[in-house]
Design an enzyme around this catalytic site. Structure first.
Site, PDB file in Angstrom:
ATOM      1  N   ASN A  23      27.201 -47.552  10.760  1.00  0.00           N
ATOM      2  CA  ASN A  23      28.169 -46.764   9.987  1.00  0.00           C
ATOM      3  C   ASN A  23      27.606 -45.454   9.481  1.00  0.00           C
ATOM      4  OD1 ASN A  23      29.949 -48.721  10.580  1.00  0.00           O
ATOM      5  ND2 ASN A  23      29.961 -49.672   8.556  1.00  0.00           N
ATOM      6  N   ARG A  92      37.929 -47.066  16.816  1.00  0.00           N
ATOM      7  CA  ARG A  92      38.717 -46.534  15.706  1.00  0.00           C
ATOM      8  C   ARG A  92      38.003 -45.368  15.034  1.00  0.00           C
ATOM      9  NH1 ARG A  92      39.417 -46.443  10.810  1.00  0.00           N
ATOM     10  NH2 ARG A  92      41.520 -46.312   9.942  1.00  0.00           N
ATOM     11  N   CYS A 116      43.777 -52.783  12.842  1.00  0.00           N
ATOM     12  CA  CYS A 116      42.841 -53.603  13.611  1.00  0.00           C
ATOM     13  C   CYS A 116      42.864 -54.998  12.985  1.00  0.00           C
ATOM     14  CB  CYS A 116      41.443 -52.993  13.549  1.00  0.00           C
ATOM     15  SG  CYS A 116      40.753 -53.018  11.905  1.00  0.00           S
ATOM     16  N   ARG A 121      44.647 -50.100   8.275  1.00  0.00           N
ATOM     17  CA  ARG A 121      43.735 -48.960   8.442  1.00  0.00           C
ATOM     18  C   ARG A 121      44.497 -47.627   8.520  1.00  0.00           C
ATOM     19  NH1 ARG A 121      38.905 -51.179  10.360  1.00  0.00           N
ATOM     20  NH2 ARG A 121      37.845 -49.374   9.458  1.00  0.00           N
ATOM     21  N   PRO A 122      45.336 -47.274   7.547  1.00  0.00           N
ATOM     22  CA  PRO A 122      46.033 -45.986   7.577  1.00  0.00           C
ATOM     23  C   PRO A 122      45.045 -44.825   7.462  1.00  0.00           C
ATOM     24  CG  PRO A 122      46.261 -47.018   5.435  1.00  0.00           C
ATOM     25  CD  PRO A 122      45.576 -48.027   6.315  1.00  0.00           C
ATOM     26  N   ILE A 123      45.516 -43.622   7.778  1.00  0.00           N
ATOM     27  CA  ILE A 123      44.639 -42.446   7.625  1.00  0.00           C
ATOM     28  C   ILE A 123      45.318 -41.376   6.779  1.00  0.00           C
ATOM     29  CG2 ILE A 123      43.339 -42.852   9.754  1.00  0.00           C
ATOM     30  CD1 ILE A 123      45.060 -40.718  11.087  1.00  0.00           C
ATOM     31  N   ASP A 124      46.195 -41.794   5.900  1.00  0.00           N
ATOM     32  CA  ASP A 124      46.926 -40.849   5.042  1.00  0.00           C
ATOM     33  C   ASP A 124      45.999 -40.026   4.144  1.00  0.00           C
ATOM     34  OD1 ASP A 124      46.494 -43.476   3.936  1.00  0.00           O
ATOM     35  OD2 ASP A 124      47.573 -42.816   2.164  1.00  0.00           O
ATOM     36  N   ASP A 305      31.804 -55.447   4.134  1.00  0.00           N
ATOM     37  CA  ASP A 305      31.256 -55.792   5.456  1.00  0.00           C
ATOM     38  C   ASP A 305      30.308 -56.981   5.413  1.00  0.00           C
ATOM     39  OD1 ASP A 305      31.020 -52.332   6.630  1.00  0.00           O
ATOM     40  OD2 ASP A 305      32.710 -53.697   6.371  1.00  0.00           O
ATOM     41  N   ILE A 327      39.057 -54.542  -0.391  1.00  0.00           N
ATOM     42  CA  ILE A 327      39.082 -53.352   0.469  1.00  0.00           C
ATOM     43  C   ILE A 327      40.090 -53.490   1.598  1.00  0.00           C
ATOM     44  CG2 ILE A 327      37.725 -51.861   1.996  1.00  0.00           C
ATOM     45  CD1 ILE A 327      36.912 -51.596  -0.918  1.00  0.00           C
TER      46      ILE A 327
END
Ligand code: EPZ
Length: 418
Positions: A23, A92, A116, A121-124, A305, A327
């Site tokens: 990451n 992604r 997923c 998993r929005p990206i606003d 995670d 999360i």
């Protein structure tokens, strides 16, 4: 579609050195798009997510070379491409290219990555931040088209401390004249690593690790050789496996700051934990105590995670543990598989009530996502008997040849092609 066949019951012992964090490497690869000179990333894991990101850079005309564990990236002659649906579906994290594409080409078109296995998993938040920086955004059913002709520095306030959105805003601002401030920024160690990488290339980023990051735009970046931080989640995963199976394990090259909340949980379970520099040693007799309440959250809270892996460990702890996932809204899918192994887990909304059982039973289970797969391997190692874990391709996204590492630590695990 490979599977793992695991003969559980062995204690784990020995030493493992983790490689650079997935990451961190993924946003750093995106950031390479901003630089017209060669970059070398050291100690890179050859995991499938990293390979997929390098394939996107190669499609742009970038040169990629893996030399042992060093990854050479040369984006001096890249051309613009749209990040189409095939690419965003394959990984992604390609969304993390929005900022760097805008910084290099003043435009970016990315297919919606979609949800997923762990959430929508929005990206606003990414889109809102880019609009604040003057990016004109047209959203169609499948694509986000960004026109960065008017890209300018500004002050962004993120509605929540999104890791990816923080990274995208930093990358959009690196080559943009003026001072950009990102407030309510994510504070994960991977953000600090991105800052240090950009500054090693001659950028000017400060404040990473806090909730306010400042980016002073520069005209260009120069090449560098950079060693990202060790993967705290991979290190934490092996420590969790040792905690659950019992044993004496030392993990090296671990980003200690990023593991602090995880180590506290291992100690609360009854493990002996000692840290020295970037080494963590954990000793466990396998008979652990339950954790009354474990909440995941943005750094420095317990990392989401590591939630599946610690849940697997707690399935045979003495007592009842309550895990709250704050999360991702669908990060308990692996629980169904743990129940096949005899775990006693009740799910309600974002909470899992884990009642310790004497022992899990060997079973045939299927991984549906990366960390859920790591949890199933952890559980299989804790049983006395032979289990099969299907879906190795999910685990390979974040763990390089996990079966080889575990074998060196005393586990009985083999990979079988299906
Ligand atoms: C990064 O994902 C990591 N991935 C994830 O690791 C990690 O779980 C996550 O950060 C949280 O630490 C990489 O770095 C490649 P977020 P990211 O944006 O950036 C919501 C793994 O297993 N959100 O911090 O996508 C989102 O739905 C992976 O290695 C919005 O609502 O995470 C989530 O609920 C899994 N709108 C929360 O924020 C947005 O625009 C945190 O997401 C963006 C996010």
């Amino acid at each position: 579609m490979d599977k793992f066949i695991i003969m559980g019951g062995n204690r784990l012992h020995g030493k493992v050195s983790v490689q650079s964090a997935k990451n961190t490497v993924l946003p750093l690869l995106s950031c390479c798009i901003l630089c017209k000179e060669q970059i070398v990333l050291k100690n890179c894991p050859c995991i499938s997510d990293v390979k997929k990101m390098t394939e996107i850079i190669e499609r742009m005309g970038g040169k990629i070379e893996f030399c042992d564990d060093d990854l050479k990236i040369d984006c001096s002659d890249i051309h613009y491409i749209e990040i189409n649906e095939e690419l965003t579906k394959s990984i992604r994290s390609s969304v993390f290219m929005l900022g760097s594409l805008l910084g290099r080409f003043s435009r970016a078109t990315v297919a919606y990555p979609g949800g997923c296995e762990i959430g929508k998993r929005p990206i606003d938040i990414h889109i809102a931040g880019l609009k604040t920086l003057g990016v004109q955004i047209m959203e169609t059913e499948k694509f986000i088209e960004c026109d960065g002709a008017e890209l300018h520095s500004d002050k962004i306030i993120l509605s929540m401390p999104s890791v990816g959105a923080t990274e995208n805003m930093i990358m959009a601002a690196v080559l943009t004249a003026g001072v950009t401030v990102i407030e309510n920024a994510a504070k994960e160690p991977e953000i600090e690593d991105l800052q240090n990488f950009i500054n090693a290339m001659g950028g000017n980023v400060s404040g990473a690790g806090s909730d306010k990051i400042t980016v002073v735009g520069v005209k260009r970046l120069h090449g560098c050789t950079y060693t990202p931080i060790g993967d705290r989640i991979v290190g934490g995963t092996y420590l969790a496996m040792c905690a659950g199976c019992g044993g004496d394990l030392t993990v090296c090259n671990c980003d200690m700051k990023g593991l602090s909340a995880v180590l506290d949980v291992f100690k609360a379970c009854g493990c002996w934990v000692e840290t020295c520099g970037t080494e963590v040693r954990l000793i466990s007799e396998g008979n652990l105590r339950a954790i009354p309440l474990l909440r995941t959250g943005p750094f420095p809270a317990f990392p989401t995670d590591m939630q599946p892996q610690i849940c697997a460990v707690l399935t045979t702890a003495d007592g009842v543990s309550l895990i709250e996932e704050n999360i991702f809204e669908s990060r308990f899918k692996y629980v169904r598989q743990l129940e096949l192994m005899g775990a006693d887990i009740a799910i309600q909304d974002r909470r899992a009530l884990v009642t310790g059982v004497n022992a899990l039973k060997p079973s045939i289970v299927s991984a549906e996502d990366l960390r859920g797969g790591a949890a199933l391997i952890t559980a299989a190692l804790m049983t006395d008997g032979v289990s099969v874990v299907y879906g190795a391709e999910h685990v390979d996204r974040g763990y390089f040849k996990i079966e080889e590492t575990l074998t060196t630590l005393g586990a009985d695990i083999v990979r079988v092609g299906c």
